[in-house]
Design an enzyme around this catalytic site. Sequence first.
Site, PDB file in Angstrom:
ATOM      1  N   LYS A  93      11.179  14.739   9.930  1.00 42.69           N
ATOM      2  CA  LYS A  93      12.095  15.860  10.185  1.00 42.69           C
ATOM      3  C   LYS A  93      11.381  17.176   9.892  1.00 42.69           C
ATOM      4  CE  LYS A  93      16.752  17.311   8.623  1.00 42.69           C
ATOM      5  NZ  LYS A  93      17.903  16.910   7.793  1.00 42.69           N
TER       6      LYS A  93
ATOM      7  N   SER B  58      22.353  16.481  10.016  1.00 49.08           N
ATOM      8  CA  SER B  58      21.413  17.413  10.588  1.00 49.08           C
ATOM      9  C   SER B  58      20.139  16.752  11.117  1.00 49.08           C
ATOM     10  CB  SER B  58      21.034  18.447   9.532  1.00 49.08           C
ATOM     11  OG  SER B  58      20.411  17.836   8.420  1.00 49.08           O
TER      12      SER B  58
ATOM     13  N   SER C 182      23.289  13.691   6.176  1.00 50.76           N
ATOM     14  CA  SER C 182      22.438  13.962   7.339  1.00 50.76           C
ATOM     15  C   SER C 182      21.527  12.838   7.782  1.00 50.76           C
ATOM     16  CB  SER C 182      21.593  15.201   7.083  1.00 50.76           C
ATOM     17  OG  SER C 182      22.388  16.331   7.267  1.00 50.76           O
TER      18      SER C 182
HETATM   19  N1  GLN Z   1      26.887  17.905   7.474  1.00 52.17           N
HETATM   20  C1  GLN Z   1      26.490  18.231   6.141  1.00 52.17           C
HETATM   21  C2  GLN Z   1      26.276  19.718   6.009  1.00 52.17           C
HETATM   22  O1  GLN Z   1      26.294  20.387   7.013  1.00 52.17           O
HETATM   23  C3  GLN Z   1      25.282  17.448   5.754  1.00 52.17           C
HETATM   24  C4  GLN Z   1      24.003  18.159   5.746  1.00 52.17           C
HETATM   25  C5  GLN Z   1      22.850  17.380   5.201  1.00 52.17           C
HETATM   26  O2  GLN Z   1      23.020  16.260   4.711  1.00 52.17           O
HETATM   27  N2  GLN Z   1      21.671  17.985   5.241  1.00 52.17           N
HETATM   28  O3  GLN Z   1      26.106  20.231   4.936  1.00 52.17           O
END
Ligand code: GLN
Length: 468
Positions: free
Chosen positions: A64, A139, A163
Amino acid sequence: MLGNATTCEEVVAFYLERIHQQQHLNAYVQVYADEALEKARQLDASRSKGLPIGKLHGVVIGIKDVICYKGHPVTAASHILQGFNSTYNATAIHKLLTEEAIIIGSLNCDEFAMGSSNENSFYGNTLNALDQERVPGGSSGGSAVAVQAGLLMVSLGSDTGGSVRQPADFCGIVGLKPTYGRVSRYGLIAYASSFDQIGIFGTNVPDVARVLEVISGADEYDSTVSTEKVDDYVKSLEDTDKPFRIGYFKDALEHPALDKEIASAITDYIDQLKVSGHSVKSIDVDFLDYIVPAYYVLTTAEASSNLSRFDGVKYGYRSKDKSLELTEFYRQTRSEGFGKEVKRRIMLGSFVLSAGYYDAYFTQAQRVRQQLFDQTQLLFKDFDILILPTVPSSAFKFGEKSSDPVEMYLADIYTVYANLTGIPAISIPLFKHSNGMPFGLQAMTNQFCELSLLQFAQHLLHPQALTV
Ligand code: GLN
């Protein structure tokens, strides 16, 4: 397809061709084609000399775009980091390379890992390969799609509030978030430091177990990483024929936000688990409505502090306007460099930390977190595994939730629990919705019990008779 005596070079060439064919999915930010081929040739040469091979010899991995790989761009899918190159390797990367993995590229994601749909990336949307009108999740959307579409073998993502598990659920693959402190965060661009954890995507549990075994463990560069022994995850994966003591949250399955078909598939599955000899009991909890607010108060507070370093002086993008005095230059660079969602979170975080509101929001959310942790520790006296849905819906369409941030946040209801409490969690691809999209079951164990979590996931995907 590839034959028996396949070389690393052929494998890399195979994936490069697939990446080329599937470019429209927009899973990759960077592809290190020549470098990966060169590395593959070196591995082939050392193997042909009979030299010992690493645990991940020739395994093709993508990372990532929030993980530092020395000499390569890392941008957190943000305008503000354009032009920035990593000056050192993240510990996870160092460990992968030591075990002879081949890093083939960096993968698309929501800006600074903030989002649930990959719609917040500077590089544009990553498409779900099963239905290109639908989001891959976020994400770590690019990391999930790269595995889903066969553009590499395994990938790394990061999981602060779901994410890794949520995009794994939307893409029909395995996604693991280890215990907070299992994998070093050194070289992972911080979103919310007391939540962030590097996670792993794969098509199967053994692949994920092998990568976990390599990247876990103590690190002098991250004082929050544990010195707890790393288990032999791969070797012991099938060493279980005992029933598990499983708990599920009744309120979570009856929650109005949960898609009816997902609720009934999981309820039926729970019945099956009982029939096959596991002990499965329902648990009453009263915290479900508090966890998303607590998560967003605490993570935005941490984010507002972590992201203050991006000011146009130290890293990446800077405003072109040369006439500005310093404060105005910071303001201009940050206004131009950050996207809408990141700015929203920096403002939210600054607000909950501000003098008049600190106790009402930040302190209160910390209390919720502590209580949740204490309650969870009690639950693990009676249960080996806790199960939940991973996400309340299957992959939604692009644009469906992007105009309503609160709706998007609320969809994190089942994933943030593991990050608030620091426990490991996995999304296991078991189901298919009538809309054609996959969805998973989420399982959790106590801290540092990744071995039983992986054993459980493997058992569900490849059921074996139990010795009761
Ligand atoms: N959807 C969650 C957020 O927007 C998870 C993000 C993540 O795990 N990096 O904070």
